[in-house]
Scaffold this motif. Sequence first.
Motif, PDB file in Angstrom:
ATOM      1  N   VAL A  37     -59.908 -23.609  -5.312  1.00 27.24           N
ATOM      2  CA  VAL A  37     -59.554 -25.000  -4.962  1.00 27.24           C
ATOM      3  C   VAL A  37     -58.565 -25.099  -3.789  1.00 27.24           C
ATOM      4  O   VAL A  37     -58.006 -26.153  -3.548  1.00 27.24           O
ATOM      5  N   GLY A  87     -49.891 -32.118  -2.484  1.00 25.52           N
ATOM      6  CA  GLY A  87     -49.589 -31.208  -1.372  1.00 25.52           C
ATOM      7  C   GLY A  87     -50.729 -31.151  -0.357  1.00 25.52           C
ATOM      8  O   GLY A  87     -50.494 -30.953   0.840  1.00 25.52           O
ATOM      9  N   ILE A 120     -37.652 -28.934 -11.647  1.00 26.96           N
ATOM     10  CA  ILE A 120     -38.875 -28.299 -12.152  1.00 26.96           C
ATOM     11  C   ILE A 120     -38.578 -27.435 -13.388  1.00 26.96           C
ATOM     12  O   ILE A 120     -39.460 -27.189 -14.208  1.00 26.96           O
ATOM     13  N   GLU A 124     -48.450 -37.395  -7.516  1.00 29.50           N
ATOM     14  CA  GLU A 124     -47.483 -36.644  -8.330  1.00 29.50           C
ATOM     15  C   GLU A 124     -47.146 -37.329  -9.645  1.00 29.50           C
ATOM     16  O   GLU A 124     -47.010 -36.678 -10.681  1.00 29.50           O
ATOM     17  N   ILE A 184     -61.567 -33.313  -1.489  1.00 20.98           N
ATOM     18  CA  ILE A 184     -60.452 -34.036  -2.128  1.00 20.98           C
ATOM     19  C   ILE A 184     -59.114 -33.424  -1.660  1.00 20.98           C
ATOM     20  O   ILE A 184     -59.025 -32.204  -1.447  1.00 20.98           O
ATOM     21  N   MET A 228     -45.150 -23.163 -10.252  1.00 23.08           N
ATOM     22  CA  MET A 228     -44.046 -24.037 -10.705  1.00 23.08           C
ATOM     23  C   MET A 228     -43.938 -24.054 -12.222  1.00 23.08           C
ATOM     24  O   MET A 228     -43.010 -24.620 -12.774  1.00 23.08           O
ATOM     25  N   ILE A 268     -63.500 -29.494  -1.636  1.00 24.86           N
ATOM     26  CA  ILE A 268     -62.040 -29.520  -1.858  1.00 24.86           C
ATOM     27  C   ILE A 268     -61.328 -29.135  -0.557  1.00 24.86           C
ATOM     28  O   ILE A 268     -61.519 -28.021  -0.043  1.00 24.86           O
ATOM     29  N   LEU A 302     -56.728 -29.996 -17.165  1.00 24.10           N
ATOM     30  CA  LEU A 302     -57.643 -29.417 -16.177  1.00 24.10           C
ATOM     31  C   LEU A 302     -58.590 -28.434 -16.863  1.00 24.10           C
ATOM     32  O   LEU A 302     -59.777 -28.388 -16.562  1.00 24.10           O
ATOM     33  N   PRO A 308     -55.364 -34.058  -3.011  1.00 24.21           N
ATOM     34  CA  PRO A 308     -54.241 -34.670  -3.729  1.00 24.21           C
ATOM     35  C   PRO A 308     -52.897 -34.028  -3.354  1.00 24.21           C
ATOM     36  O   PRO A 308     -52.852 -32.876  -2.919  1.00 24.21           O
ATOM     37  N   LEU A 344     -49.867 -25.168  -9.090  1.00 28.89           N
ATOM     38  CA  LEU A 344     -49.081 -25.516 -10.283  1.00 28.89           C
ATOM     39  C   LEU A 344     -48.571 -24.263 -10.992  1.00 28.89           C
ATOM     40  O   LEU A 344     -47.521 -24.298 -11.641  1.00 28.89           O
ATOM     41  N   ALA A 397     -56.247 -28.521  -3.289  1.00 25.04           N
ATOM     42  CA  ALA A 397     -55.794 -29.104  -4.565  1.00 25.04           C
ATOM     43  C   ALA A 397     -54.279 -29.270  -4.585  1.00 25.04           C
ATOM     44  O   ALA A 397     -53.704 -29.619  -5.610  1.00 25.04           O
TER      45      ALA A 397
HETATM   46  C1  LIG Z   1     -35.012 -35.044  -8.191  1.00 26.29           C
HETATM   47  C2  LIG Z   1     -35.436 -34.067  -7.169  1.00 26.29           C
HETATM   48  C3  LIG Z   1     -36.916 -33.859  -7.111  1.00 26.29           C
HETATM   49  C4  LIG Z   1     -37.328 -32.797  -6.178  1.00 26.29           C
HETATM   50  C5  LIG Z   1     -38.771 -32.476  -6.225  1.00 26.29           C
HETATM   51  C6  LIG Z   1     -39.313 -32.393  -7.527  1.00 26.29           C
HETATM   52  C7  LIG Z   1     -40.559 -32.190  -7.943  1.00 26.29           C
HETATM   53  C8  LIG Z   1     -41.626 -31.397  -7.481  1.00 26.29           C
HETATM   54  C9  LIG Z   1     -42.563 -32.018  -6.579  1.00 26.29           C
HETATM   55  C10 LIG Z   1     -43.778 -31.245  -6.502  1.00 26.29           C
HETATM   56  C11 LIG Z   1     -44.778 -31.861  -5.595  1.00 26.29           C
HETATM   57  C12 LIG Z   1     -46.117 -31.453  -6.030  1.00 26.29           C
HETATM   58  C13 LIG Z   1     -47.139 -31.451  -5.254  1.00 26.29           C
HETATM   59  C14 LIG Z   1     -48.470 -30.978  -5.688  1.00 26.29           C
HETATM   60  O1  LIG Z   1     -49.300 -30.736  -4.866  1.00 26.29           O
HETATM   61  S1  LIG Z   1     -48.812 -30.808  -7.355  1.00 26.29           S
HETATM   62  C15 LIG Z   1     -50.547 -30.432  -7.465  1.00 26.29           C
HETATM   63  C16 LIG Z   1     -51.363 -31.686  -7.439  1.00 26.29           C
HETATM   64  N1  LIG Z   1     -52.761 -31.362  -7.537  1.00 26.29           N
HETATM   65  C17 LIG Z   1     -53.594 -31.956  -8.374  1.00 26.29           C
HETATM   66  O2  LIG Z   1     -53.251 -32.853  -9.108  1.00 26.29           O
HETATM   67  C18 LIG Z   1     -55.005 -31.447  -8.367  1.00 26.29           C
HETATM   68  C19 LIG Z   1     -55.361 -30.784  -9.648  1.00 26.29           C
HETATM   69  N2  LIG Z   1     -56.716 -30.272  -9.605  1.00 26.29           N
HETATM   70  C20 LIG Z   1     -57.807 -31.061  -9.754  1.00 26.29           C
HETATM   71  O3  LIG Z   1     -57.735 -32.254  -9.896  1.00 26.29           O
HETATM   72  C21 LIG Z   1     -59.136 -30.360  -9.718  1.00 26.29           C
HETATM   73  O4  LIG Z   1     -58.942 -28.992  -9.935  1.00 26.29           O
HETATM   74  C22 LIG Z   1     -59.887 -30.548  -8.382  1.00 26.29           C
HETATM   75  C23 LIG Z   1     -59.039 -30.166  -7.176  1.00 26.29           C
HETATM   76  C24 LIG Z   1     -60.384 -31.998  -8.267  1.00 26.29           C
HETATM   77  C25 LIG Z   1     -61.136 -29.608  -8.373  1.00 26.29           C
HETATM   78  O5  LIG Z   1     -61.910 -29.858  -9.517  1.00 26.29           O
HETATM   79  P1  LIG Z   1     -63.025 -28.797  -9.949  1.00 26.29           P
HETATM   80  O6  LIG Z   1     -63.841 -28.392  -8.793  1.00 26.29           O
HETATM   81  O7  LIG Z   1     -63.719 -29.379 -11.139  1.00 26.29           O
HETATM   82  O8  LIG Z   1     -62.208 -27.486 -10.345  1.00 26.29           O
HETATM   83  P2  LIG Z   1     -61.328 -27.240 -11.669  1.00 26.29           P
HETATM   84  O9  LIG Z   1     -60.561 -28.436 -12.030  1.00 26.29           O
HETATM   85  O10 LIG Z   1     -62.213 -26.642 -12.713  1.00 26.29           O
HETATM   86  O11 LIG Z   1     -60.302 -26.138 -11.139  1.00 26.29           O
HETATM   87  C26 LIG Z   1     -60.674 -24.785 -10.927  1.00 26.29           C
HETATM   88  C27 LIG Z   1     -59.495 -23.916 -11.295  1.00 26.29           C
HETATM   89  O12 LIG Z   1     -58.425 -24.209 -10.411  1.00 26.29           O
HETATM   90  C28 LIG Z   1     -57.252 -24.574 -11.178  1.00 26.29           C
HETATM   91  N3  LIG Z   1     -56.475 -25.537 -10.393  1.00 26.29           N
HETATM   92  C29 LIG Z   1     -56.841 -26.722  -9.948  1.00 26.29           C
HETATM   93  N4  LIG Z   1     -55.873 -27.307  -9.235  1.00 26.29           N
HETATM   94  C30 LIG Z   1     -54.821 -26.472  -9.252  1.00 26.29           C
HETATM   95  C31 LIG Z   1     -53.508 -26.515  -8.696  1.00 26.29           C
HETATM   96  N5  LIG Z   1     -53.049 -27.515  -7.955  1.00 26.29           N
HETATM   97  N6  LIG Z   1     -52.692 -25.462  -8.921  1.00 26.29           N
HETATM   98  C32 LIG Z   1     -53.127 -24.387  -9.641  1.00 26.29           C
HETATM   99  N7  LIG Z   1     -54.365 -24.295 -10.183  1.00 26.29           N
HETATM  100  C33 LIG Z   1     -55.197 -25.325  -9.975  1.00 26.29           C
HETATM  101  C34 LIG Z   1     -57.815 -25.152 -12.453  1.00 26.29           C
HETATM  102  O13 LIG Z   1     -56.851 -25.142 -13.464  1.00 26.29           O
HETATM  103  C35 LIG Z   1     -58.980 -24.212 -12.699  1.00 26.29           C
HETATM  104  O14 LIG Z   1     -58.434 -23.002 -13.208  1.00 26.29           O
HETATM  105  P3  LIG Z   1     -59.222 -22.133 -14.290  1.00 26.29           P
HETATM  106  O15 LIG Z   1     -60.523 -21.766 -13.648  1.00 26.29           O
HETATM  107  O16 LIG Z   1     -58.344 -20.958 -14.558  1.00 26.29           O
HETATM  108  O17 LIG Z   1     -59.399 -23.003 -15.514  1.00 26.29           O
END
Ligand SMILES: CCCCC/C=C\CCCC/C=C/C(=O)SCCNC(=O)CCNC(=O)[C@H](O)C(C)(C)COP(=O)(O)OP(=O)(O)OC[C@H]1O[C@@H](n2cnc3c(N)ncnc32)[C@H](O)[C@@H]1OP(=O)(O)O
Length: 243
Positions: A8, A94, A222, A119, A90, A54, A44, A238, A92, A51, A47
């Motif tokens: 992703v 980052g 975090i 987020e 897609i 973190m 994609i 997920l 989202p 995560l 993603a």
């Molecule tokens: C007060 C002071 C505050 C300071 C700051 C504080 C806070 C921190 C801020 C942090 C900012 C964060 C930013 C980010 O970017 S957070 C990540 C946001 N991302 C998402 O929400 C996307 C999540 N993923 C999805 O929605 C879907 O995976 C998809 C991208 C739409 C793709 O869907 P699909 O093709 O159906 O694939 P899967 O869902 O089956 O995913 C495949 C495997 O990949 C893993 N995965 C997905 N996304 C992530 C990710 N972002 N990080 C790590 N891993 C990810 C998913 O779990 C599957 O893994 P698996 O095969 O082992 O099950």
Amino acid sequence: MKMRNPPVNSLSLEFLTELLISLEKLENDKTFRGIIITSDCPGIFSAGLDLLEMYGRDPAHCAEYWKAVQELWLRVYLSNLVVIGAINGISPAGGCLLSLSCDYRVLANNPKYAIGLNETLLGIIAPFWFKDVLVNTIGHRAAERALQLGFLFPPSDALQVGIVDQVVPEDQVQSTARSVMAQWLAIPDHARQLTKNLVRKPTADRLLQQRDADIQNFVRFISRDSIQKSLHVYLEKLKQKKG
Ligand SMILES: CCCCC/C=C\CCCC/C=C/C(=O)SCCNC(=O)CCNC(=O)[C@H](O)C(C)(C)COP(=O)(O)OP(=O)(O)OC[C@H]1O[C@@H](n2cnc3c(N)ncnc32)[C@H](O)[C@@H]1OP(=O)(O)O
């Protein structure tokens, strides 16, 4: 630059480091004047932040990770190169930040290719510099709603709100990005670069002036039990989605 970190294109520490090294090489090679950032993962763009960098990690690791996230943002956002996003999937959180840091964004017209800072849907918050870049791009009111509600805009809405500059059929994303690049490269580099710096430096400076404090805030936030629980729930969701 085709991002390839299957499945992703999540921005893991290793992947961020690779991107940083590649960008640095391109910046230092004076034969390059622009880059198009796109994805090699079907459907994609990115993603977003990884995560797993973190969740369940110790403070030292989280600090190292956040420093790399800051570094990539600063390098892309302030790049002297023309940076065009050819967003073919897609993007989202980052992934959206990476897109927003380009000079111009072309999004493929596929309703699944949503873009936004989602987020809050994960129970976390977009840091102030993510927020600043969104406000700069779509304005205060639209950003206020989008950030609180964690909007992921489908292409037509993304164009309307101005989070992307152009929406084109999927098979025309790369060719459109190349035409846009040609337009931007027609401008003398020194004039364009100084202007870019003039516009973007105040936003980047807000982070540069408090990088260490930002890292400490991130690590504190975090590491909270409640935030780790939210990440756990989101990761489980997920997994369950797969059935
Ligand atoms: C007060 C002071 C505050 C300071 C700051 C504080 C806070 C921190 C801020 C942090 C900012 C964060 C930013 C980010 O970017 S957070 C990540 C946001 N991302 C998402 O929400 C996307 C999540 N993923 C999805 O929605 C879907 O995976 C998809 C991208 C739409 C793709 O869907 P699909 O093709 O159906 O694939 P899967 O869902 O089956 O995913 C495949 C495997 O990949 C893993 N995965 C997905 N996304 C992530 C990710 N972002 N990080 C790590 N891993 C990810 C998913 O779990 C599957 O893994 P698996 O095969 O082992 O099950």
